[in-house]
Design an enzyme around this catalytic site. Structure first.
Site, PDB file in Angstrom:
ATOM      1  N   MET A  34       0.856  -1.196   0.000  1.00 49.86           N
ATOM      2  CA  MET A  34       0.000   0.000   0.000  1.00 49.86           C
ATOM      3  C   MET A  34       0.894   1.249   0.000  1.00 49.86           C
ATOM      4  O   MET A  34       0.476   2.319   0.428  1.00 49.86           O
ATOM      5  CB  MET A  34      -0.933  -0.011   1.212  1.00 49.86           C
ATOM      6  N   ALA A  36       4.041   3.864   1.046  1.00 53.21           N
ATOM      7  CA  ALA A  36       4.721   4.280   2.282  1.00 53.21           C
ATOM      8  C   ALA A  36       5.840   3.277   2.583  1.00 53.21           C
ATOM      9  O   ALA A  36       5.929   2.719   3.674  1.00 53.21           O
ATOM     10  CB  ALA A  36       3.741   4.412   3.446  1.00 53.21           C
ATOM     11  N   LEU A  37       6.674   3.067   1.579  1.00 54.31           N
ATOM     12  CA  LEU A  37       7.626   1.954   1.615  1.00 54.31           C
ATOM     13  C   LEU A  37       8.768   2.220   2.596  1.00 54.31           C
ATOM     14  O   LEU A  37       9.274   3.333   2.700  1.00 54.31           O
ATOM     15  CB  LEU A  37       8.187   1.717   0.208  1.00 54.31           C
ATOM     16  N   ASP A  39      12.191  -0.123   4.847  1.00 55.87           N
ATOM     17  CA  ASP A  39      13.169  -1.195   4.588  1.00 55.87           C
ATOM     18  C   ASP A  39      12.540  -2.591   4.597  1.00 55.87           C
ATOM     19  O   ASP A  39      13.082  -3.516   3.993  1.00 55.87           O
ATOM     20  CB  ASP A  39      14.299  -1.149   5.623  1.00 55.87           C
ATOM     21  N   HIS A  41       9.678  -3.337   3.185  1.00 54.09           N
ATOM     22  CA  HIS A  41       9.246  -3.548   1.797  1.00 54.09           C
ATOM     23  C   HIS A  41      10.452  -3.828   0.890  1.00 54.09           C
ATOM     24  O   HIS A  41      10.380  -4.651  -0.020  1.00 54.09           O
ATOM     25  CB  HIS A  41       8.505  -2.317   1.266  1.00 54.09           C
ATOM     26  N   GLY A 152       5.015 -10.065   3.729  1.00 57.21           N
ATOM     27  CA  GLY A 152       5.788 -10.017   4.967  1.00 57.21           C
ATOM     28  C   GLY A 152       5.150 -10.880   6.054  1.00 57.21           C
ATOM     29  O   GLY A 152       3.925 -10.943   6.173  1.00 57.21           O
ATOM     30  N   GLU A 153       6.002 -11.515   6.855  1.00 59.26           N
ATOM     31  CA  GLU A 153       5.493 -12.284   8.007  1.00 59.26           C
ATOM     32  C   GLU A 153       4.942 -11.367   9.090  1.00 59.26           C
ATOM     33  O   GLU A 153       4.268 -11.819   9.989  1.00 59.26           O
ATOM     34  CB  GLU A 153       6.619 -13.138   8.598  1.00 59.26           C
ATOM     35  N   ASP A 155       2.565  -9.344   8.958  1.00 59.46           N
ATOM     36  CA  ASP A 155       1.104  -9.537   8.938  1.00 59.46           C
ATOM     37  C   ASP A 155       0.866 -11.035   8.811  1.00 59.46           C
ATOM     38  O   ASP A 155       0.526 -11.538   7.737  1.00 59.46           O
ATOM     39  CB  ASP A 155       0.501  -8.772   7.761  1.00 59.46           C
ATOM     40  N   SER A 191       4.486   0.832   8.096  1.00 55.47           N
ATOM     41  CA  SER A 191       4.171   2.169   7.578  1.00 55.47           C
ATOM     42  C   SER A 191       3.453   2.993   8.637  1.00 55.47           C
ATOM     43  O   SER A 191       3.481   4.224   8.607  1.00 55.47           O
ATOM     44  CB  SER A 191       3.287   2.057   6.340  1.00 55.47           C
TER      45      SER A 191
HETATM   46  O1  PAF Z   1      -0.138  -5.794   3.660  1.00 50.76           O
HETATM   47  C1  PAF Z   1      -0.556  -4.869   2.915  1.00 50.76           C
HETATM   48  O2  PAF Z   1       0.141  -3.888   2.654  1.00 50.76           O
HETATM   49  C2  PAF Z   1      -1.963  -4.980   2.329  1.00 50.76           C
HETATM   50  O3  PAF Z   1      -2.837  -5.611   3.210  1.00 50.76           O
HETATM   51  C3  PAF Z   1      -1.974  -5.656   0.959  1.00 50.76           C
HETATM   52  C4  PAF Z   1      -1.501  -7.099   1.020  1.00 50.76           C
HETATM   53  C5  PAF Z   1      -1.098  -4.883  -0.026  1.00 50.76           C
HETATM   54  C6  PAF Z   1      -3.414  -5.683   0.393  1.00 50.76           C
HETATM   55  O4  PAF Z   1      -3.923  -4.396   0.251  1.00 50.76           O
END
Ligand code: PAF
Length: 283
Positions: A34, A36-37, A39, A41, A152-153, A155, A191
């Site tokens: 989504m 707002a990258l 490290d 990401h 990512g783990e 989430d 983020s």
């Molecule tokens: O983890 C996220 O950034 C979001 O939930 C995703 C997987 C991009 C879906 O919108």
């Protein structure tokens, strides 16, 4: 200077870009974000590059995974900095649809995930969340037709939900989990960390320390209940409002009562002021 990635904003343009890569026999890894990258990401992108010859990063703040009371409007949007980071990593394509391109007028189909999406963790506090995630990720998978998708783990429940969905719906993409990247003091990169005041930012490290403390006790043979209660107390004492602090089976997310019940994962969600943080570690 690294070349800028190709930025695509409509489904037909994305189709053409993916067709061109496929004609050249490329393998494709998708990194859904989504924006707002940070490290964390960047580490997903690096794993994507190890898995496939071409990398597509999607940047889309997905409205359907936010409740009306949540931070969709305030969610950080840092487009220029994001593109600079992706260019530095030699990303090939950035898929950046607007809301109309993703959900055209008349859109009326949703994916309703079961199994890990109903584990009683995030779903208990954000009942709208996994339906929104599954629907947009299902669309991203079919739009990008990637061989791999990197999540990512951090989430962790989301990772389980999209893994199950890709398998159940034969989406033809292998979901790959990537280790959580942490600040030096243990706070998981997110983020949403920008929402924390300097004081809250210091306090936020308690989450990681509490998970570590409980994991140590479980590994040392303490019973699950007191080991977890100790960690929960640390978090509450630091001023968090705790949503959950639980140990679950790492694959099914089922509740467990003994450390012999399988690979274990401690998962936490808690609010500090207005900021809700989530994290998890393996035991
Ligand atoms: O983890 C996220 O950034 C979001 O939930 C995703 C997987 C991009 C879906 O919108």
């Amino acid at each position: 200077m690294s070349p800028s990635p190709l930025i695509v904003r409509t489904v037909p343009t994305l189709r053409r870009a993916v067709d061109n890569l496929r004609k050249r026999k490329a393998t494709i890894a998708l990194v859904p974000t989504m924006g707002a990258l940070h490290d964390g990401h960047v580490s997903l992108v690096r794993l994507a590059k190890r898995r496939a010859s071409r990398v597509v990063v999607s940047i889309f703040v997905n409205p359907t995974q936010f409740a009306p009371t949540e931070d969709f409007g305030a969610y950080p949007r840092t487009w220029k900095a994001d593109i600079a980071k992706l260019a530095a990593e030699d990303v090939d394509v950035v898929w950046h649809p607007d809301v109309k391109a993703m959900y055209p007028d008349g859109f009326a189909t949703r994916i309703v995930p079961d199994g890990p999406a109903l584990a009683g963790l995030e779903d208990r506090f954000r009942p709208h969340f996994f339906g929104g995630v599954a629907t947009v990720v299902g669309k991203l998978f079919t739009q990008c037709r990637a061989d791999f998708a990197i999540f990512g783990e951090k989430d962790f429940q989301q990772l389980r939900v999209v893994t199950q969905m890709a398998r159940d719906l034969d989406l033809g993409v292998k979901v790959v989990g990537s280790r959580t990247v942490r600040e030096r003091d243990g706070l998981a990169m997110s983020s949403r960390n920008v929402y924390l005041s300097p004081e809250e930012r210091q306090t936020a490290t308690v989450l990681y320390r509490a998970m570590k403390a409980s994991a140590r006790r479980i590994k040392a043979g303490d019973a699950i209940a007191p080991a977890m209660a100790g960690g929960a107390e640390m978090i509450k004492a630091a001023g968090f409002v705790l949503d959950y602090f639980e140990v679950r089976h790492a694959e099914t997310l089922a509740e467990i009562t003994s450390r012999k019940d399988g690979p274990l994962r401690i998962l936490v969600a808690a609010k500090l002021g207005n900021t809700r943080l989530i994290d998890n570690i393996a035991v």
